[in-house]
Write a protein that holds these residues in place. Structure first.
Motif, PDB file in Angstrom:
ATOM      1  N   UNK A 125      48.855  39.938  12.582  1.00 44.41           N
ATOM      2  CA  UNK A 125      49.437  41.091  13.266  1.00 44.41           C
ATOM      3  C   UNK A 125      48.442  42.248  13.259  1.00 44.41           C
ATOM      4  N   UNK A 126      48.249  42.849  14.430  1.00 48.57           N
ATOM      5  CA  UNK A 126      47.365  44.010  14.532  1.00 48.57           C
ATOM      6  C   UNK A 126      48.122  45.257  14.989  1.00 48.57           C
ATOM      7  N   UNK A 127      49.288  45.097  15.611  1.00 44.63           N
ATOM      8  CA  UNK A 127      50.077  46.240  16.063  1.00 44.63           C
ATOM      9  C   UNK A 127      51.500  45.757  16.353  1.00 44.63           C
ATOM     10  N   UNK A 128      52.470  46.353  15.692  1.00 47.77           N
ATOM     11  CA  UNK A 128      53.854  45.895  15.861  1.00 47.77           C
ATOM     12  C   UNK A 128      54.567  46.554  17.039  1.00 47.77           C
ATOM     13  N   UNK A 129      53.855  47.411  17.757  1.00 48.31           N
ATOM     14  CA  UNK A 129      54.449  48.116  18.890  1.00 48.31           C
ATOM     15  C   UNK A 129      54.937  47.120  19.947  1.00 48.31           C
ATOM     16  N   UNK A 130      56.213  47.134  20.254  1.00 52.69           N
ATOM     17  CA  UNK A 130      56.766  46.269  21.289  1.00 52.69           C
ATOM     18  C   UNK A 130      57.359  44.976  20.786  1.00 52.69           C
ATOM     19  N   UNK A 131      57.208  44.672  19.509  1.00 54.18           N
ATOM     20  CA  UNK A 131      57.716  43.401  18.990  1.00 54.18           C
ATOM     21  C   UNK A 131      59.238  43.307  19.095  1.00 54.18           C
ATOM     22  N   UNK A 132      59.915  44.370  18.747  1.00 53.78           N
ATOM     23  CA  UNK A 132      61.377  44.366  18.812  1.00 53.78           C
ATOM     24  C   UNK A 132      61.887  44.261  20.237  1.00 53.78           C
ATOM     25  N   UNK A 133      61.229  44.970  21.146  1.00 55.53           N
ATOM     26  CA  UNK A 133      61.620  44.897  22.561  1.00 55.53           C
ATOM     27  C   UNK A 133      61.436  43.481  23.104  1.00 55.53           C
ATOM     28  N   UNK A 134      60.312  42.869  22.782  1.00 59.33           N
ATOM     29  CA  UNK A 134      60.055  41.505  23.248  1.00 59.33           C
ATOM     30  C   UNK A 134      61.079  40.544  22.654  1.00 59.33           C
ATOM     31  N   UNK A 135      61.351  40.691  21.375  1.00 56.52           N
ATOM     32  CA  UNK A 135      62.308  39.808  20.709  1.00 56.52           C
ATOM     33  C   UNK A 135      63.683  39.932  21.365  1.00 56.52           C
ATOM     34  N   UNK A 136      64.153  41.150  21.526  1.00 56.31           N
ATOM     35  CA  UNK A 136      65.466  41.370  22.123  1.00 56.31           C
ATOM     36  C   UNK A 136      65.553  40.876  23.554  1.00 56.31           C
ATOM     37  N   UNK A 137      64.516  41.116  24.323  1.00 56.04           N
ATOM     38  CA  UNK A 137      64.509  40.696  25.715  1.00 56.04           C
ATOM     39  C   UNK A 137      64.483  39.189  25.881  1.00 56.04           C
ATOM     40  N   UNK A 138      63.638  38.527  25.125  1.00 51.51           N
ATOM     41  CA  UNK A 138      63.534  37.062  25.221  1.00 51.51           C
ATOM     42  C   UNK A 138      64.807  36.411  24.687  1.00 51.51           C
ATOM     43  N   UNK A 139      65.355  36.949  23.613  1.00 49.37           N
ATOM     44  CA  UNK A 139      66.604  36.408  23.072  1.00 49.37           C
ATOM     45  C   UNK A 139      67.726  36.513  24.100  1.00 49.37           C
ATOM     46  N   UNK A 140      67.876  37.683  24.686  1.00 48.00           N
ATOM     47  CA  UNK A 140      68.919  37.895  25.688  1.00 48.00           C
ATOM     48  C   UNK A 140      68.730  36.981  26.893  1.00 48.00           C
ATOM     49  N   UNK A 141      67.504  36.902  27.390  1.00 45.55           N
ATOM     50  CA  UNK A 141      67.227  36.065  28.557  1.00 45.55           C
ATOM     51  C   UNK A 141      67.539  34.599  28.266  1.00 45.55           C
ATOM     52  N   UNK A 142      67.148  34.129  27.094  1.00 45.98           N
ATOM     53  CA  UNK A 142      67.396  32.733  26.745  1.00 45.98           C
ATOM     54  C   UNK A 142      68.895  32.460  26.638  1.00 45.98           C
ATOM     55  N   UNK A 143      69.626  33.358  26.000  1.00 42.92           N
ATOM     56  CA  UNK A 143      71.068  33.162  25.872  1.00 42.92           C
ATOM     57  C   UNK A 143      71.750  33.179  27.237  1.00 42.92           C
ATOM     58  N   UNK A 144      71.299  34.055  28.124  1.00 40.70           N
ATOM     59  CA  UNK A 144      71.884  34.113  29.469  1.00 40.70           C
ATOM     60  C   UNK A 144      71.587  32.851  30.272  1.00 40.70           C
ATOM     61  N   UNK A 145      70.491  32.161  29.934  1.00 41.14           N
ATOM     62  CA  UNK A 145      70.167  30.895  30.598  1.00 41.14           C
ATOM     63  C   UNK A 145      70.900  29.719  29.967  1.00 41.14           C
ATOM     64  N   UNK A 146      71.688  29.976  28.919  1.00 38.56           N
ATOM     65  CA  UNK A 146      72.459  28.914  28.288  1.00 38.56           C
ATOM     66  C   UNK A 146      71.751  28.199  27.157  1.00 38.56           C
ATOM     67  N   UNK A 147      70.641  28.743  26.687  1.00 33.32           N
ATOM     68  CA  UNK A 147      69.919  28.141  25.561  1.00 33.32           C
ATOM     69  C   UNK A 147      70.761  28.335  24.298  1.00 33.32           C
ATOM     70  N   UNK A 148      70.844  27.316  23.463  1.00 36.65           N
ATOM     71  CA  UNK A 148      71.589  27.407  22.205  1.00 36.65           C
ATOM     72  C   UNK A 148      70.985  28.493  21.317  1.00 36.65           C
ATOM     73  N   UNK A 149      71.841  29.156  20.540  1.00 40.61           N
ATOM     74  CA  UNK A 149      71.395  30.283  19.727  1.00 40.61           C
ATOM     75  C   UNK A 149      70.181  29.972  18.844  1.00 40.61           C
TER      76      UNK A 149
END
Length: 64
Positions: free
Chosen positions: A5-29
């Protein structure tokens, strides 16, 4: 998976966005969380604000 890790800026946004997108596509939790974790791991390897990695980048790392 381990990254340097060199910079944590944006990690939470990416995590939340990818998680939401995957769940909306029907991917198992558990699989959606795994995808989100990989996205956040990729983001922290770059300096400065970063956009979320694309699905191909995430998939490539998941298969590795």
């Amino acid at each position: 998976m381990e990254v340097t890790a060199v910079d944590s800026n944006g990690a939470g946004d990416a995590h939340g966005g990818v998680l939401t997108a995957a769940l909306l596509r029907g991917v198992a939790l558990p699989d959606a969380v795994r995808r989100a974790n990989v996205a956040a791991a990729l983001v922290v390897t770059k300096v400065g604000p970063s956009t979320s990695p694309c699905a191909d980048e995430i998939g490539c790392l998941l298969r590795a």
